[in-house]
Write a protein that holds these residues in place. Structure first.
Motif, PDB file in Angstrom:
ATOM      1  N   UNK A  51       1.071  -1.067   0.100  1.00 24.15           N
ATOM      2  CA  UNK A  51       0.242   0.072   0.478  1.00 24.15           C
ATOM      3  C   UNK A  51       1.215   1.453   0.600  1.00 24.15           C
ATOM      4  N   UNK A  52       0.207   2.508  -0.388  1.00 19.92           N
ATOM      5  CA  UNK A  52       0.933   3.576  -0.504  1.00 19.92           C
ATOM      6  C   UNK A  52      -0.020   5.021  -0.040  1.00 19.92           C
ATOM      7  N   UNK A  53       0.520   5.338   0.547  1.00 25.64           N
ATOM      8  CA  UNK A  53      -0.796   6.720   0.530  1.00 25.64           C
ATOM      9  C   UNK A  53       0.485   7.945  -0.108  1.00 25.64           C
ATOM     10  N   UNK A  54      -0.018   8.377  -0.598  1.00 31.32           N
ATOM     11  CA  UNK A  54       0.490   9.459  -1.053  1.00 31.32           C
ATOM     12  C   UNK A  54      -0.528  10.853  -0.984  1.00 31.32           C
ATOM     13  N   UNK A  55       0.075  12.419  -1.679  1.00 29.40           N
ATOM     14  CA  UNK A  55      -0.735  13.381  -1.702  1.00 29.40           C
ATOM     15  C   UNK A  55      -1.421  13.138  -3.396  1.00 29.40           C
ATOM     16  N   UNK A  56      -2.749  13.547  -3.597  1.00 32.37           N
ATOM     17  CA  UNK A  56      -2.949  13.573  -4.912  1.00 32.37           C
ATOM     18  C   UNK A  56      -2.727  14.480  -6.090  1.00 32.37           C
ATOM     19  N   UNK A  57      -2.807  13.994  -6.625  1.00 33.48           N
ATOM     20  CA  UNK A  57      -2.081  14.665  -8.070  1.00 33.48           C
ATOM     21  C   UNK A  57      -3.350  16.195  -9.109  1.00 33.48           C
ATOM     22  N   UNK A  58      -2.547  16.208  -9.296  1.00 29.85           N
ATOM     23  CA  UNK A  58      -2.892  17.540 -10.178  1.00 29.85           C
ATOM     24  C   UNK A  58      -3.459  16.923 -11.605  1.00 29.85           C
ATOM     25  N   UNK A  59      -4.390  17.907 -12.067  1.00 33.44           N
ATOM     26  CA  UNK A  59      -5.344  17.897 -13.544  1.00 33.44           C
ATOM     27  C   UNK A  59      -3.940  16.966 -14.521  1.00 33.44           C
ATOM     28  N   UNK A  60      -2.604  17.472 -14.654  1.00 33.26           N
ATOM     29  CA  UNK A  60      -1.890  16.861 -15.287  1.00 33.26           C
ATOM     30  C   UNK A  60      -1.752  15.887 -15.786  1.00 33.26           C
ATOM     31  N   UNK A  61      -1.712  14.925 -14.839  1.00 32.21           N
ATOM     32  CA  UNK A  61      -1.635  13.476 -14.129  1.00 32.21           C
ATOM     33  C   UNK A  61      -3.081  12.726 -14.840  1.00 32.21           C
ATOM     34  N   UNK A  62      -4.156  13.709 -15.507  1.00 36.42           N
ATOM     35  CA  UNK A  62      -5.353  12.440 -15.976  1.00 36.42           C
ATOM     36  C   UNK A  62      -5.492  12.396 -17.565  1.00 36.42           C
ATOM     37  N   UNK A  63      -5.583  11.327 -17.569  1.00 35.15           N
ATOM     38  CA  UNK A  63      -5.667  10.118 -19.107  1.00 35.15           C
ATOM     39  C   UNK A  63      -4.593   9.740 -18.737  1.00 35.15           C
ATOM     40  N   UNK A  64      -5.212   8.932 -20.157  1.00 30.90           N
ATOM     41  CA  UNK A  64      -4.568   7.291 -19.637  1.00 30.90           C
ATOM     42  C   UNK A  64      -3.502   7.072 -20.637  1.00 30.90           C
ATOM     43  N   UNK A  65      -2.586   6.518 -20.130  1.00 31.58           N
ATOM     44  CA  UNK A  65      -1.121   5.816 -20.641  1.00 31.58           C
ATOM     45  C   UNK A  65      -1.022   5.406 -22.066  1.00 31.58           C
ATOM     46  N   UNK A  66       0.253   5.353 -22.224  1.00 34.81           N
ATOM     47  CA  UNK A  66       1.303   6.050 -22.059  1.00 34.81           C
ATOM     48  C   UNK A  66       0.977   7.431 -22.269  1.00 34.81           C
ATOM     49  N   UNK A  67       0.522   8.222 -22.868  1.00 27.11           N
ATOM     50  CA  UNK A  67       0.800   9.767 -23.572  1.00 27.11           C
ATOM     51  C   UNK A  67       0.370  10.450 -21.875  1.00 27.11           C
ATOM     52  N   UNK A  68      -0.435  10.435 -21.011  1.00 28.44           N
ATOM     53  CA  UNK A  68      -1.277  10.846 -19.487  1.00 28.44           C
ATOM     54  C   UNK A  68      -1.041   9.405 -19.153  1.00 28.44           C
ATOM     55  N   UNK A  69      -1.503  10.060 -18.122  1.00 24.07           N
ATOM     56  CA  UNK A  69      -1.624   9.460 -16.005  1.00 24.07           C
ATOM     57  C   UNK A  69       0.155   9.540 -15.417  1.00 24.07           C
ATOM     58  N   UNK A  70      -0.624   9.105 -14.352  1.00 24.98           N
ATOM     59  CA  UNK A  70       0.754   9.972 -13.325  1.00 24.98           C
ATOM     60  C   UNK A  70       2.158   9.280 -13.826  1.00 24.98           C
ATOM     61  N   UNK A  71       3.090  10.234 -13.892  1.00 24.88           N
ATOM     62  CA  UNK A  71       3.616   9.643 -13.815  1.00 24.88           C
ATOM     63  C   UNK A  71       4.921   8.690 -12.946  1.00 24.88           C
ATOM     64  N   UNK A  72       5.837   7.723 -12.937  1.00 27.07           N
ATOM     65  CA  UNK A  72       6.053   7.039 -11.720  1.00 27.07           C
ATOM     66  C   UNK A  72       7.391   6.621 -12.209  1.00 27.07           C
ATOM     67  N   UNK A  73       8.633   5.875 -11.456  1.00 29.29           N
ATOM     68  CA  UNK A  73       9.844   5.951 -11.632  1.00 29.29           C
ATOM     69  C   UNK A  73      10.361   4.774 -10.764  1.00 29.29           C
ATOM     70  N   UNK A  74      11.383   4.059 -10.648  1.00 31.18           N
ATOM     71  CA  UNK A  74      11.173   3.087 -10.377  1.00 31.18           C
ATOM     72  C   UNK A  74      12.509   2.963  -9.745  1.00 31.18           C
ATOM     73  N   UNK A  75      14.084   3.649  -9.276  1.00 26.10           N
ATOM     74  CA  UNK A  75      14.866   3.254  -8.439  1.00 26.10           C
ATOM     75  C   UNK A  75      15.867   2.204  -7.853  1.00 26.10           C
ATOM     76  N   UNK A  76      16.665   1.881  -8.227  1.00 24.48           N
ATOM     77  CA  UNK A  76      17.363   0.716  -7.545  1.00 24.48           C
ATOM     78  C   UNK A  76      19.224   0.745  -6.998  1.00 24.48           C
ATOM     79  N   UNK A  77      19.468   1.355  -6.162  1.00 24.64           N
ATOM     80  CA  UNK A  77      20.731   1.338  -5.769  1.00 24.64           C
ATOM     81  C   UNK A  77      20.795   3.161  -7.021  1.00 24.64           C
TER      82      UNK A  77
END
Length: 124
Positions: A51-77
């Motif tokens: 589970x992740x609890x985070x502040x919500x996102x703005x209108x720029x995140x609204x839409x269908x991936x891959x063009x729109x959506x909530x950006x994410x990045x997974x990092x390791x080391x």
């Protein structure tokens, strides 16, 4: 007007505003990795249940991936393993907040009805 009643109302209003500003989602991420959401510089905390609890996102995140959506990045080391966009949901709570605060800043959230599996790449 009763001072105690006014204080109770103000505290209650603040609690409603704070809970309406967060969004929750379920994630599966590679072991030992760190998840960043919405282009924010700080990582989100992923619980042992995913589970992740985070502040919500703005209108720029609204839409269908891959063009729109909530950006994410997974990092390791310190290296990016993957990045992309997540399927968002319009948060009905945001429509009941004051217009400037609610509609302009926090209408988009994580979809609580799906699992964002960033190991297999499925969002279902």
């Amino acid at each position: 007007m009763n001072k105690k009643l006014v204080q109770t109302f103000l505290v209650g209003s603040m609690v409603v505003m704070l809970t309406a500003c967060s969004t929750q989602g379920h994630f599966v991420i590679p072991e030992g990795s760190t998840l960043y959401l919405g282009g924010r510089p700080e990582p989100v905390q992923v619980t042992s249940t995913g589970m992740v609890d985070t502040p919500a996102f703005g209108w720029d995140s609204m839409g269908v991936p891959p063009e729109k959506g909530i950006q994410y990045r997974v990092e390791k080391d310190g290296k990016t393993l993957q990045e992309g966009k997540l399927r968002p949901v319009l948060r009905a709570k945001a429509l009941f907040l004051p217009p400037i605060f609610g509609i302009l800043t926090v209408p988009t959230g994580l979809n609580p009805n799906i699992t964002y599996n960033l190991v297999t790449g499925k969002q279902e």
